[in-house]
Design a protein around this motif. Structure first.
Motif, mmCIF file in Angstrom:
data_model
loop_
_atom_site.group_PDB
_atom_site.id
_atom_site.type_symbol
_atom_site.label_atom_id
_atom_site.label_comp_id
_atom_site.label_asym_id
_atom_site.label_seq_id
_atom_site.Cartn_x
_atom_site.Cartn_y
_atom_site.Cartn_z
ATOM 1 N N PRO A 76 19.590 29.417 -49.880
ATOM 2 C CA PRO A 76 20.112 30.044 -51.102
ATOM 3 C C PRO A 76 19.029 30.807 -51.856
ATOM 4 O O PRO A 76 17.982 30.246 -52.175
ATOM 5 N N ARG A 77 19.263 32.086 -52.087
ATOM 6 C CA ARG A 77 18.274 32.916 -52.800
ATOM 7 C C ARG A 77 17.942 32.335 -54.160
ATOM 8 O O ARG A 77 16.832 32.501 -54.647
ATOM 9 N N ALA A 78 18.887 31.631 -54.765
ATOM 10 C CA ALA A 78 18.629 31.027 -56.070
ATOM 11 C C ALA A 78 17.529 29.973 -56.005
ATOM 12 O O ALA A 78 16.907 29.652 -57.013
ATOM 13 N N LEU A 79 17.270 29.436 -54.805
ATOM 14 C CA LEU A 79 16.209 28.442 -54.646
ATOM 15 C C LEU A 79 14.856 29.087 -54.347
ATOM 16 O O LEU A 79 13.865 28.398 -54.169
ATOM 17 N N GLY A 80 14.825 30.416 -54.291
ATOM 18 C CA GLY A 80 13.546 31.108 -54.120
ATOM 19 C C GLY A 80 13.087 31.223 -52.684
ATOM 20 O O GLY A 80 13.862 31.530 -51.789
ATOM 21 N N THR A 81 11.825 30.941 -52.457
ATOM 22 C CA THR A 81 11.175 31.154 -51.172
ATOM 23 C C THR A 81 11.578 30.108 -50.146
ATOM 24 O O THR A 81 11.383 28.917 -50.382
ATOM 25 N N PRO A 82 12.118 30.526 -48.996
ATOM 26 C CA PRO A 82 12.441 29.544 -47.962
ATOM 27 C C PRO A 82 11.155 28.929 -47.417
ATOM 28 O O PRO A 82 10.189 29.643 -47.136
ATOM 29 N N PRO A 83 11.118 27.616 -47.255
ATOM 30 C CA PRO A 83 9.884 26.966 -46.806
ATOM 31 C C PRO A 83 9.425 27.420 -45.428
ATOM 32 O O PRO A 83 8.221 27.532 -45.180
ATOM 33 N N TRP A 84 10.350 27.714 -44.520
ATOM 34 C CA TRP A 84 9.937 28.169 -43.194
ATOM 35 C C TRP A 84 9.345 29.565 -43.264
ATOM 36 O O TRP A 84 8.470 29.897 -42.475
ATOM 37 N N GLY A 85 9.775 30.377 -44.210
ATOM 38 C CA GLY A 85 9.154 31.691 -44.416
ATOM 39 C C GLY A 85 7.725 31.535 -44.908
ATOM 40 O O GLY A 85 6.819 32.248 -44.476
ATOM 41 N N ALA A 86 7.513 30.584 -45.809
ATOM 42 C CA ALA A 86 6.160 30.296 -46.307
ATOM 43 C C ALA A 86 5.289 29.750 -45.179
ATOM 44 O O ALA A 86 4.120 30.137 -45.039
ATOM 45 N N ALA A 87 5.849 28.870 -44.347
ATOM 46 C CA ALA A 87 5.095 28.292 -43.229
ATOM 47 C C ALA A 87 4.673 29.382 -42.246
ATOM 48 O O ALA A 87 3.530 29.399 -41.771
ATOM 49 N N ARG A 88 5.584 30.295 -41.954
ATOM 50 C CA ARG A 88 5.254 31.402 -41.036
ATOM 51 C C ARG A 88 4.146 32.276 -41.605
ATOM 52 O O ARG A 88 3.248 32.716 -40.895
ATOM 53 N N ARG A 89 4.226 32.548 -42.901
ATOM 54 C CA ARG A 89 3.216 33.403 -43.528
ATOM 55 C C ARG A 89 1.844 32.723 -43.492
ATOM 56 O O ARG A 89 0.846 33.336 -43.130
ATOM 57 N N LEU A 90 1.786 31.440 -43.840
ATOM 58 C CA LEU A 90 0.514 30.711 -43.802
ATOM 59 C C LEU A 90 -0.041 30.647 -42.382
ATOM 60 O O LEU A 90 -1.242 30.795 -42.168
ATOM 61 N N ALA A 91 0.826 30.450 -41.406
ATOM 62 C CA ALA A 91 0.390 30.404 -40.010
ATOM 63 C C ALA A 91 -0.202 31.743 -39.580
ATOM 64 O O ALA A 91 -1.227 31.791 -38.887
ATOM 65 N N ALA A 92 0.417 32.833 -40.003
ATOM 66 C CA ALA A 92 -0.093 34.160 -39.651
ATOM 67 C C ALA A 92 -1.474 34.389 -40.266
ATOM 68 O O ALA A 92 -2.343 34.997 -39.640
ATOM 69 N N TRP A 93 -1.692 33.906 -41.471
ATOM 70 C CA TRP A 93 -2.973 34.098 -42.148
ATOM 71 C C TRP A 93 -4.068 33.185 -41.619
ATOM 72 O O TRP A 93 -5.235 33.548 -41.633
ATOM 73 N N THR A 94 -3.718 31.989 -41.181
ATOM 74 C CA THR A 94 -4.734 31.008 -40.789
ATOM 75 C C THR A 94 -4.925 30.886 -39.279
ATOM 76 O O THR A 94 -5.943 30.367 -38.835
#
Length: 156
Positions: free
Chosen positions: A63-81
């Motif tokens: 739900p967009r109302a809940l903001g950032t999806p956790p798996w999207g955040a996990a993917r982004r952190l994985a790409a950076w690290t």
């Protein structure tokens, strides 16, 4: 990670729904060891918010109302690290010593008894709260109910 978490003080999320991207941009600053101006921080947050919450970036329904999806955040952190990140359910618990004691940035989804409402960044045994732009000891915060933790798995 040569940047101290304390250097995140004063950097606040630019709007009411960008705590997740704010925590991610702060994590990137820690990983890169570089600070940015408040204006640049806000611009980076808003650009990342559009990307991480897009339909293509989300992967699974969230739900967009809940903001950032956790798996999207996990993917982004994985790409950076270069290290895989996982989303671990941590419902009804306080911040764990494992999450708080890591040197690497960890995102923690916190909220009320009923649903996740906010994303914090935990690193170096301190918590960065993007809504307030504050840094506090890891166990001292107004959000006590954790829902999810986005953390490195240790594998590449």
């Amino acid at each position: 990670m040569s940047l101290d978490v304390a250097q995140l003080r004063g950097l606040r999320q630019p709007d009411a729904r960008s705590c997740g991207p704010s925590a991610l941009v702060a994590a990137r600053m820690l990983l890169d060891g570089r600070t940015v101006s408040r204006d640049e921080f806000g611009a980076r947050v808003l650009a990342l918010h559009r990307d991480v919450t897009s339909v293509a970036g989300a992967g699974l329904p969230w739900p967009r109302a809940l903001g950032t999806p956790p798996w999207g955040a996990a993917r982004r952190l994985a790409a950076w690290t270069g290290t895989r990140h996982r989303t671990r359910v941590n419902r009804w618990r306080h911040l764990s010593p494992e999450a708080c004691g890591r040197a690497e940035p960890v995102l923690v989804y916190v909220g009320s008894r009923w649903l996740p409402r906010h994303v914090l960044l935990v690193a170096q045994e301190r918590v960065y709260d993007p809504a307030r732009g504050t840094v506090a000891p890891a166990y001292d915060g107004r959000w006590r109910t954790t829902w999810l933790v986005v953390e490195p798995t240790g594998s590449r």
